[in-house]
Design an enzyme around this catalytic site. Structure first.
Site, PDB file in Angstrom:
ATOM      1  N   LYS A  11       0.847  -1.208   0.000  1.00 16.95           N
ATOM      2  CA  LYS A  11       0.000   0.000   0.000  1.00 16.95           C
ATOM      3  C   LYS A  11       0.876   1.249   0.000  1.00 16.95           C
ATOM      4  CE  LYS A  11      -3.342   2.531   2.945  1.00 16.95           C
ATOM      5  NZ  LYS A  11      -4.270   2.463   4.082  1.00 16.95           N
ATOM      6  N   ASP A  60      -2.628   9.977   4.185  1.00 16.77           N
ATOM      7  CA  ASP A  60      -4.043   9.633   4.321  1.00 16.77           C
ATOM      8  C   ASP A  60      -4.753  10.634   5.237  1.00 16.77           C
ATOM      9  OD1 ASP A  60      -6.484   8.423   4.389  1.00 16.77           O
ATOM     10  OD2 ASP A  60      -5.856   6.651   5.528  1.00 16.77           O
ATOM     11  N   LYS A  75     -10.391  12.163   8.654  1.00 13.82           N
ATOM     12  CA  LYS A  75     -10.156  11.362   9.867  1.00 13.82           C
ATOM     13  C   LYS A  75     -10.790  12.032  11.079  1.00 13.82           C
ATOM     14  CE  LYS A  75      -6.468   8.396   8.600  1.00 13.82           C
ATOM     15  NZ  LYS A  75      -7.299   7.197   8.761  1.00 13.82           N
ATOM     16  N   ASP A 122       1.469   5.892   5.763  1.00 10.68           N
ATOM     17  CA  ASP A 122       0.507   5.010   5.103  1.00 10.68           C
ATOM     18  C   ASP A 122       1.047   4.380   3.819  1.00 10.68           C
ATOM     19  OD1 ASP A 122      -1.902   3.819   5.604  1.00 10.68           O
ATOM     20  OD2 ASP A 122      -3.124   5.338   4.611  1.00 10.68           O
ATOM     21  N   ASP A 179     -12.142   7.016   3.756  1.00 10.82           N
ATOM     22  CA  ASP A 179     -10.965   6.681   4.556  1.00 10.82           C
ATOM     23  C   ASP A 179     -10.587   5.210   4.400  1.00 10.82           C
ATOM     24  OD1 ASP A 179      -8.882   7.159   6.253  1.00 10.82           O
ATOM     25  OD2 ASP A 179     -10.080   7.276   8.082  1.00 10.82           O
ATOM     26  N   GLU A 183      -9.465   3.795   1.869  1.00 11.16           N
ATOM     27  CA  GLU A 183      -8.881   4.016   0.536  1.00 11.16           C
ATOM     28  C   GLU A 183      -7.831   2.969   0.183  1.00 11.16           C
ATOM     29  OE1 GLU A 183      -7.728   5.325   3.215  1.00 11.16           O
ATOM     30  OE2 GLU A 183      -5.597   4.948   2.971  1.00 11.16           O
ATOM     31  N   ARG A 214      -7.732  -0.250   0.502  1.00  9.69           N
ATOM     32  CA  ARG A 214      -8.272  -1.419  -0.210  1.00  9.69           C
ATOM     33  C   ARG A 214      -8.640  -1.073  -1.653  1.00  9.69           C
ATOM     34  NH1 ARG A 214     -12.837  -2.169   4.246  1.00  9.69           N
ATOM     35  NH2 ARG A 214     -11.215  -1.110   5.415  1.00  9.69           N
TER      36      ARG A 214
HETATM   37  N1  BES Z   1      -4.466   4.227   6.942  1.00 10.86           N
HETATM   38  C1  BES Z   1      -5.609   3.889   7.696  1.00 10.86           C
HETATM   39  C2  BES Z   1      -5.348   2.805   8.736  1.00 10.86           C
HETATM   40  C3  BES Z   1      -4.340   3.107   9.818  1.00 10.86           C
HETATM   41  C4  BES Z   1      -4.757   3.443  11.067  1.00 10.86           C
HETATM   42  C5  BES Z   1      -2.987   2.959   9.593  1.00 10.86           C
HETATM   43  C6  BES Z   1      -3.834   3.675  12.075  1.00 10.86           C
HETATM   44  C7  BES Z   1      -2.064   3.196  10.589  1.00 10.86           C
HETATM   45  C8  BES Z   1      -2.487   3.539  11.832  1.00 10.86           C
HETATM   46  C9  BES Z   1      -6.714   3.367   6.763  1.00 10.86           C
HETATM   47  O1  BES Z   1      -6.721   3.895   5.484  1.00 10.86           O
HETATM   48  C10 BES Z   1      -8.021   3.713   7.399  1.00 10.86           C
HETATM   49  O2  BES Z   1      -8.262   4.868   7.583  1.00 10.86           O
HETATM   50  N2  BES Z   1      -8.828   2.703   7.699  1.00 10.86           N
HETATM   51  C11 BES Z   1     -10.108   2.900   8.281  1.00 10.86           C
HETATM   52  C12 BES Z   1     -11.078   1.965   7.613  1.00 10.86           C
HETATM   53  C13 BES Z   1     -12.526   2.211   7.973  1.00 10.86           C
HETATM   54  C14 BES Z   1     -12.980   3.558   7.472  1.00 10.86           C
HETATM   55  C15 BES Z   1     -13.376   1.117   7.397  1.00 10.86           C
HETATM   56  C16 BES Z   1     -10.006   2.591   9.750  1.00 10.86           C
HETATM   57  O3  BES Z   1      -9.307   1.655  10.122  1.00 10.86           O
HETATM   58  O4  BES Z   1     -10.614   3.320  10.551  1.00 10.86           O
HETATM   59 ZN    ZN Z   2      -4.880   4.551   4.773  1.00 13.18          ZN
HETATM   60 ZN    ZN Z   3      -7.792   5.733   5.368  1.00 17.58          ZN
END
Ligand code: BES
Ligand code: ZN
Ligand code: ZN
Length: 478
Positions: free
Chosen positions: A246, A251, A258, A270, A329, A331, A333
């Site tokens: 990735k 992000d 966020k 990220d 968020d 993104e 995937r």
């Molecule tokens: N990049 C984040 C995940 C992340 C969180 C990485 C903390 C490193 C530390 C990812 O893109 C994300 O935001 N995921 C969301 C998914 C949700 C919206 C389904 C998450 O985990 O909240």
């Molecule tokens: Zn991310």
């Molecule tokens: Zn994200």
């Protein structure tokens, strides 16, 4: 970067770091009678760390500790190496010789590895008092009957590759956008001798990588898609191993900005999956491993720009499947799905994908391990877990039952990009599985990729997780 040098039987530095057991003959290292009896006393008090300051030089002795498993002994050596690194830097030492009185190459190498990894610093953007901040330690010599030149060279490659991965991740997005990241991989390809091809936005459009393009819509910077190939003539495998990482260079969460306070502060991390893939390619090519490997790194930032994708949008992916996007968020995937379906053309024997994919994975096991799941044979997953133990980047396998895929159902497209309120790490993996047609392992490194304080030989910030794991696995691949 720290230089690691083979020193055979000779002692090449002032300062010494000595590995022994309670029974070792320490008279060999030039200690006085007084010092030897002091040492005996410390050993009988069950001390494992003994420092003798001989005014002109430091002699730090580490006495082998018992652990329940050999891999834990190895890790104890890495941590001990890091501790000694701190002592040497505090004393402004420039070089040290690691003396192995036990005759154990693995523990000696692990000790040296911990020392070199712990010596890492990211000072690129410091302009004041840089010399003062810089660690003094530059060179580690290894003196052991059991360690050979090739092992030292390989250790140097691995430590350098981890350092490169940490640098890429620590670099903020205003210095490391998608184009720059691709350029860095290209440079590494030239240095190590693997092939690098970079797709620009036009090419990505012609390939209809709808997920990558959708995430990129809120950004001013164009996306990139980098293909790396290491295919030596003596490769043991016909079908390649596929590594996918990735590469979200930042992000923000897109328009689903966020929501948690300060959660954006570390989001330059990220692209840690992409960094791990690129730097593993670097390491395996430099070490000339006889294994055929393809690396894919889709990259973009995720921002809420004017034309950003919005919840409700339906995106047609590279393989023609449709996704109802319900959270901008989620993104990672979206871009990984395109890379995984692009990967099908290589007919890989196994794909390993690494991503800082979910907060759920980080919340479940923290910085202490990698969340793993997948469709690859149990035997393969177990082999990767063993590599995880060897390098102490351990895997915690999560269930990957079909039932979880239900949570991705939607009435108006083939799937949605979020699951329900439970099992967020698993539904993310299940989403990605739909874009694979080959044995697949998904590694969520959201917990261990970036840490808010130093943790043994991993300094604060980027850890470079994944590089040592993949190198160990690929060095044993058939
Ligand atoms: N990049 C984040 C995940 C992340 C969180 C990485 C903390 C490193 C530390 C990812 O893109 C994300 O935001 N995921 C969301 C998914 C949700 C919206 C389904 C998450 O985990 O909240
Ligand atoms: Zn991310
Ligand atoms: Zn994200």
């Amino acid at each position: 970067m720290t230089a690691i040098k083979y020193s055979g039987e000779t002692r090449s530095s002032e300062h010494l770091a000595v590995l022994g057991t309670a029974k070792s003959d320490f008279s060999k290292i030039g200690l006085s009678e007084n010092e030897l009896s002091f040492l005996d006393g410390e050993i009988s008090k069950k001390e494992h760390f003994i420092t003798i300051n001989q005014y002109k030089r430091l002699v730090v002795i580490y006495i082998l500790e018992k652990r329940d498993h050999p891999y834990l002994v190895l890790e104890a050596h890495r941590r001990a190496g890091n501790k000694v690194c701190g002592i040497l830097n505090a004393a402004k030492a420039v070089s040290v010789t690691v003396i192995d009185l036990i005759g154990d190459h693995e523990n000696s190498l692990a000790f040296t590895e911990g020392m070199a990894l712990g010596n890492y610093q990211f000072l690129t953007h410091k302009t004041q008092e840089v010399e003062k901040l810089k660690h003094s330690l530059r060179t580690i010599y290894v003196q052991s009957k059991k360690v050979n030149r090739q092992q030292i060279e390989r250790l140097q490659i691995i430590v350098d590759a981890v350092g490169k991965a940490r640098n890429l991740v620590n670099e903020p997005v205003n210095y490391m956008n998608a184009a720059q990241l691709a350029k860095e991989f290209d440079k590494m390809g030239k240095e190590a001798g693997f092939k690098v091809e970079i797709f620009n936005k036009t090419k990505i459009e012609s390939l209809k990588m709808g997920g990558l393009l959708a995430v990129n819509r809120g950004s001013i910077d164009p996306p990139t898609f980098t293909i790396m190939e290491w295919k030596p003539a003596n490769a043991k495998n016909k079908k390649p191993y596929l590594l996918v990482g990735k590469g979200v260079v930042y992000d923000t969460g897109g328009v689903s900005l966020k929501p948690t306070a300060n959660s954006m502060d570390s989001m330059k991390c990220d692209m840690a999956g992409a960094a791990a893939v690129g730097c593993t390619m670097y390491a395996i090519a430099k070490a000339k491993l006889p294994v055929y490997v393809i690396g894919l790194t889709p990259a973009t930032d995720n921002r809420p720009g004017m034309n950003a994708y919005v919840p409700g949008d339906i995106i047609t992916m590279h393989n023609g499947m449709t996704v109802e996007m319900l959270n901008a968020d989620a993104e990672g995937r979206m871009i990984l799905a395109d890379a995984l379906s692009y990967g099908q053309r290589y007919n890989p024997v196994l794909a390993i994908e690494l991503s800082t994919l979910t907060g759920a994975a980080a919340a479940a096991i923290g910085k202490y391990g990698i969340v793993s799941m997948g469709t690859a044979e149990k035997k393969v997953h177990e082999t990767l877990k063993r590599s995880g133990e060897n390098v102490f980047e351990r895997l915690a396998e999560f269930p990957f039952w079909d039932d979880y895929a239900e949570l991705l159902k939607t009435d108006i497209a083939d799937m949605k990009n979020i699951g329900g309120s439970v099992a967020g790490a698993i539904t993310a993996g299940k989403f990605l599985q739909k874009f694979t047609s080959y044995p697949y392992l998904h590694l969520d490194i959201a917990g261990p990729a970036f840490i808010d304080g130093s943790y043994d030989y991993k300094p604060k910030g980027a850890t470079g997780v994944g590089v040592r794991l993949l190198f160990d696995f690929l060095s044993k691949a058939e």
